[in-house]
Design an enzyme around this catalytic site. Structure first.
Site, short mmCIF file in Angstrom:
data_model
loop_
_atom_site.label_atom_id
_atom_site.label_comp_id
_atom_site.label_asym_id
_atom_site.label_seq_id
_atom_site.Cartn_x
_atom_site.Cartn_y
_atom_site.Cartn_z
N SER A 38 0.85 -1.20 0.00
CA SER A 38 0.00 0.00 0.00
C SER A 38 0.88 1.24 0.00
CB SER A 38 -0.90 0.00 1.23
OG SER A 38 -1.48 1.28 1.37
N HIS A 52 -0.76 -1.53 -4.16
CA HIS A 52 -2.14 -1.30 -3.74
C HIS A 52 -2.34 0.22 -3.60
CE1 HIS A 52 -5.86 -2.39 -1.59
NE2 HIS A 52 -5.59 -1.37 -0.80
N ASP A 90 -4.72 3.31 -2.80
CA ASP A 90 -5.94 3.62 -2.05
C ASP A 90 -6.52 4.96 -2.46
OD1 ASP A 90 -6.27 1.41 -0.17
OD2 ASP A 90 -4.33 2.05 0.64
N MET A 92 -9.36 7.69 -1.87
CA MET A 92 -10.32 8.11 -0.83
C MET A 92 -10.92 9.46 -1.22
SD MET A 92 -8.15 7.26 2.55
CE MET A 92 -7.39 5.66 2.81
N HIS A 95 -7.96 0.40 -5.10
CA HIS A 95 -9.01 0.23 -4.10
C HIS A 95 -9.79 1.54 -4.02
CE1 HIS A 95 -9.81 -0.45 0.52
NE2 HIS A 95 -10.93 -0.48 -0.19
N MET A 139 -12.27 3.76 -2.46
CA MET A 139 -13.09 4.06 -1.27
C MET A 139 -13.85 5.33 -1.56
SD MET A 139 -10.29 3.05 1.61
CE MET A 139 -8.96 3.11 0.44
N MET A 142 -11.64 -5.75 4.48
CA MET A 142 -10.98 -4.80 5.37
C MET A 142 -10.73 -5.45 6.74
SD MET A 142 -10.66 -2.25 3.36
CE MET A 142 -9.70 -1.35 4.56
N GLY A 193 -9.94 4.16 5.63
CA GLY A 193 -9.73 5.61 5.73
C GLY A 193 -8.31 5.97 6.14
N PHE A 194 -7.68 5.10 6.90
CA PHE A 194 -6.34 5.43 7.42
C PHE A 194 -5.46 4.18 7.49
CE2 PHE A 194 -9.54 8.20 9.20
CZ PHE A 194 -9.04 9.46 8.89
N GLY A 195 -4.17 4.38 7.25
CA GLY A 195 -3.21 3.31 7.46
C GLY A 195 -2.83 3.25 8.94
N GLY A 196 -2.11 2.21 9.30
CA GLY A 196 -1.54 2.13 10.64
C GLY A 196 -2.51 1.79 11.76
N ASP A 209 -6.89 -6.30 3.82
CA ASP A 209 -6.40 -4.92 3.76
C ASP A 209 -6.59 -4.22 5.10
OD1 ASP A 209 -5.54 -2.48 2.89
OD2 ASP A 209 -7.35 -2.01 1.72
N GLY A 210 -5.45 -3.84 5.70
CA GLY A 210 -5.49 -3.07 6.93
C GLY A 210 -5.05 -3.87 8.14
N GLY A 211 -4.01 -3.37 8.81
CA GLY A 211 -3.58 -3.97 10.06
C GLY A 211 -2.75 -5.24 9.92
N GLY A 257 1.03 -2.08 4.47
CA GLY A 257 1.19 -0.62 4.51
C GLY A 257 2.25 -0.25 5.52
C1 DX5 Z 1 -7.05 1.68 4.68
C2 DX5 Z 1 -6.42 1.31 3.35
C3 DX5 Z 1 -5.30 0.38 3.48
C4 DX5 Z 1 -4.14 0.91 4.26
C5 DX5 Z 1 -3.43 -0.25 4.89
O1 DX5 Z 1 -8.23 2.37 4.46
O2 DX5 Z 1 -7.37 0.73 2.50
O3 DX5 Z 1 -4.87 -0.10 2.22
O4 DX5 Z 1 -3.25 1.66 3.49
O5 DX5 Z 1 -2.48 0.26 5.72
P1 DX5 Z 1 -1.90 -0.56 6.95
O6 DX5 Z 1 -1.27 -1.79 6.39
O7 DX5 Z 1 -0.95 0.39 7.56
O8 DX5 Z 1 -3.06 -0.88 7.86
ZN ZN Z 2 -6.73 -0.37 0.64
#
Ligand code: DX5
Ligand code: ZN
Length: 215
Positions: free
Chosen positions: A7, A32, A34, A36, A65, A67, A136, A141-144, A174-176, A196
């Protein structure tokens, strides 16, 4: 061996050329990207113009992706920008089947993304028409963010649905995703891991990707 999708959300955007070079040299399979819109999710990222730059900078698969609300209005722009596959959110699409048909009509792969609150049973009627489910592991909406443990159960349920029907749909998480939980996610039945923060914030991103590949 899992497919690793990097990502770009957590990249240093002042150093995108270096990031691209590193990604190209790495064992990552997909980028990937993202998208938004500040409406479907409480954040704004980037649009087709940036996808086009990445398309030129890599031979790897560009996994986009979306969103966003009303993805049918923008899907063609993302296809023209070079997306190899486009995922739309089930929760943003009252005419989901039509959205899938539109993406397939471009000759690219179609994915459906689902939020943590959406049961996998809602995918049942579209499953034969798609290539990918982007599940998901966090609220989009956010990474990390921290992985939501209930996702493990959803991966197992979806794996069963896909295998019982003899389908070839890929399960992308996707995510976490981290080095710590990745093997359990794969064991539950996932095919693709989106990486990510766990990769971008690590001291040696290439080595982290290699470690994920070897799980
Ligand atoms: C979140 C995104 C993810 C995000 C993943 O809304 O769709 O793709 O970038 O980031 P990490 O791996 O840091 O959770
Ligand atoms: Zn994503």
């Amino acid at each position: 061996m899992p497919i690793i999708a990097r990502s770009l959300l957590s990249a240093n955007f002042l150093k995108l050329e270096e990031e691209c070079k590193m990604l190209n040299e790495s064992e990552a399979d997909w980028y990937h990207l993202d998208i938004m819109d500040g409406c479907f999710v409480p954040n704004i990222s980037f649009g087709p113009m940036i996808v086009e730059f990445f398309r030129k900078a890599t031979t790897k698969i560009c996994d986009v992706h979306l969103m966003i609300v009303e993805p049918d209005k923008y899907a063609e722009q993302f296809k023209n920008a070079g997306a190899d596959q486009l995922s739309v959110h089930l929760e943003a699409c009252p005419h989901l089947h039509r959205n899938i048909q539109q993406i397939r009509s471009f000759g690219i792969k179609a994915g459906v993304a689902i939020n943590p609150h959406t049961p996998v049973s809602e995918l049942s009627d579209v499953l034969p028409d798609i290539d990918l489910v982007c599940m998901m592991g966090v609220n989009p909406g956010f990474g990390g963010q921290k992985f939501i443990p209930h996702t493990f159960e959803k991966i197992k349920q979806l794996r069963k649905m896909i295998d019982e029907r003899g389908l070839k749909v890929q399960i992308e998480i996707d995510g976490g995703v981290t080095l710590e939980n990745a093997s359990s996610i794969i064991a539950a039945g996932a095919d693709v891991l989106v990486a990510g923060n766990s990769v971008f914030k690590s001291a040696d991103p290439k080595a982290t990707i290699k470690q994920l590949k070897q799980l």
